[in-house]
Design an enzyme around this catalytic site. Structure first.
Site, mmCIF file in Angstrom:
data_model
loop_
_atom_site.group_PDB
_atom_site.id
_atom_site.type_symbol
_atom_site.label_atom_id
_atom_site.label_comp_id
_atom_site.label_asym_id
_atom_site.label_seq_id
_atom_site.Cartn_x
_atom_site.Cartn_y
_atom_site.Cartn_z
ATOM 1 N N HIS A 139 33.603 16.330 74.546
ATOM 2 C CA HIS A 139 34.810 16.400 73.702
ATOM 3 C C HIS A 139 35.021 17.834 73.220
ATOM 4 C CE1 HIS A 139 37.690 14.089 70.989
ATOM 5 N NE2 HIS A 139 37.860 15.364 70.677
ATOM 6 N N HIS A 170 38.287 20.853 73.020
ATOM 7 C CA HIS A 170 39.692 21.215 73.232
ATOM 8 C C HIS A 170 39.804 22.682 73.642
ATOM 9 C CE1 HIS A 170 41.597 17.556 71.460
ATOM 10 N NE2 HIS A 170 40.430 17.479 70.844
ATOM 11 N N HIS A 195 41.317 9.391 71.239
ATOM 12 C CA HIS A 195 40.946 9.761 69.863
ATOM 13 C C HIS A 195 41.253 8.560 68.959
ATOM 14 C CE1 HIS A 195 41.193 13.984 71.148
ATOM 15 N NE2 HIS A 195 40.685 14.345 69.990
ATOM 16 N N GLU A 203 39.390 8.317 63.526
ATOM 17 C CA GLU A 203 39.190 9.625 62.877
ATOM 18 C C GLU A 203 40.064 9.684 61.626
ATOM 19 O OE1 GLU A 203 40.812 12.953 65.033
ATOM 20 O OE2 GLU A 203 39.541 14.419 64.033
ATOM 21 N N HIS A 206 35.622 10.604 68.576
ATOM 22 C CA HIS A 206 35.198 10.445 67.167
ATOM 23 C C HIS A 206 34.715 9.022 66.855
ATOM 24 C CE1 HIS A 206 36.631 14.454 66.508
ATOM 25 N NE2 HIS A 206 37.850 14.118 66.896
ATOM 26 N N ASP A 213 34.232 19.672 69.569
ATOM 27 C CA ASP A 213 35.672 19.489 69.347
ATOM 28 C C ASP A 213 36.433 20.796 69.566
ATOM 29 O OD1 ASP A 213 37.805 17.799 68.948
ATOM 30 O OD2 ASP A 213 37.671 17.744 66.770
HETATM 31 ZN ZN LIG Z 1 39.472 16.085 69.522
#
Ligand SMILES: [Zn+2]
Length: 346
Positions: free
Chosen positions: A23, A25, A208, A211, A231, A288
């Site tokens: 995970h 980005h 996702h 979260e 998450h 992340d």
């Molecule tokens: Zn994310």
């Protein structure tokens, strides 16, 4: 001195572990130097030309107040990710960055529809990122898969285009479709068709959830075919959801520092990831956004050891869980699992 030495040895030990990251980005993991250089080259105004000052605009402070403050940090990276050159370079440099801490395989995600401001087509955007990844993979001896993100707040038509785009690049490095964005206000079921289409094309699905919304959001994501959950922090609110995660071996892609920054948890010491792990639910540790949260997998591992009492053996087990749920074809996945198992002595 003794104490310092122990910590240093642990750091070295964690740094040396072969790693898998699921995970991550792309736009939240751009080197600040690169943003400065690309902005200068392209005549993009930044609030400062001083690298240390620029970091303040790209990284959240440790006392980040909200998800809103967190999301502001993507403005400048996105501004320089609108050309083929910028996208390619940033993808390439991410390979270098993760390889430095012995990541063997990572899946990076981004939303191509956010990179068409200067006229690139969606195809060109994905091609540029894959070019950068392919070059980086060769250069830094790391494997990678690309995940395309549909966005919760966007109309379903745009997200269907993303599913089609992912299908076109399926044999060329795109492995899955994700749903990211405003979870509190836009439910996953609005995008059910997107995931039906992705599944029909043989793509993997991660979503996702749990979260900024509760356990029901996780339950819905599972219903729509998520094989992994981004998450999943709030899954504990419903024991049935926890039971389902365990039964279906759905892995939670946990990002501890990010969860603290976005206020999904108040403190790492209150994070439920250890409880999930102890219950036999598959969890993995991820960053992340490496730049926004100024972090690495080594940092995250150390953090959950210090704050939640994970042992090195448990960290290894989570790396194996991650390897077992990568979105690669079966034979490549098995090869990665064997490699990781052998090296981790598991
Ligand atoms: Zn994310």
């Amino acid at each position: 001195m003794e104490g310092v030495k122990i910590v240093e040895n642990l750091r070295d030990q964690l740094m040396a572990l072969p790693k898998v990251e699921l995970h991550l980005h792309l736009d939240g993991s751009v080197n600040p130097e690169t943003i400065l250089e690309l902005a200068q080259k392209e005549g993009i105004d930044l609030p400062t030309e001083n690298l240390d000052e620029l970091r303040r605009y790209l990284e959240v402070p440790e006392d980040c107040k909200s998800l809103g403050e967190y999301l502001q940090k993507f403005e400048f990276p996105l501004a320089v990710m609108q050309t083929k050159e910028g996208l390619k370079r940033i993808a390439y440099e991410l390979c270098e960055r993760v390889a430095k801490e012995n990541v063997r395989y990572f899946e990076v995600r981004f939303a191509p529809q956010l990179h068409t401001r200067k006229g690139l087509t969606l195809n060109e955007v994905v091609e540029a990122v894959l070019d950068g990844l392919n070059e980086g993979k060769r250069e830094f001896n790391v494997k990678a898969g690309l995940i395309l993100c549909a966005m919760r707040h966007q109309p379903v038509e745009i997200n269907l285009e993303i599913a089609d785009l992912a299908a076109r690049f399926k044999e060329k490095g795109v492995v899955a479709v994700d749903l990211a964005g405003d979870e509190a206000n836009f439910p996953v079921e609005d995008h059910a068709e997107v995931f039906e289409r992705a599944k029909a094309s043989g793509l993997h699905i991660t979503i996702h959830a749990g979260e900024a919304a509760g356990a029901q959001s996780v339950a819905k994501a599972i219903e729509l075919g998520a094989e992994r959950i981004g998450h999943g922090v709030r899954s504990f609110e419903d024991p049935e959801v926890l039971a389902k995660l365990k039964e279906k071996k759905i892995l939670l892609e946990v990002c501890p520092k990010s969860n603290r920054h976005t206020k999904a948890v108040r403190n790492i010491s209150e994070h439920p990831v250890k409880e999930y792990f102890d219950k036999g639910i598959r969890v993995s540790i991820n960053t992340d956004n490496r730049t926004v949260s100024n972090t690495s997998l080594t940092d995250e591992y150390q953090l959950v050891m210090e704050e939640l009492g994970f042992t090195v053996d448990e960290i290894k087990k989570m790396i194996l869980y991650a390897a077992e749920t990568v979105f690669l074809p079966e034979s490549e996945r098995d090869q990665l699992v064997q490699e990781i198992k052998a090296e981790l002595d598991l």
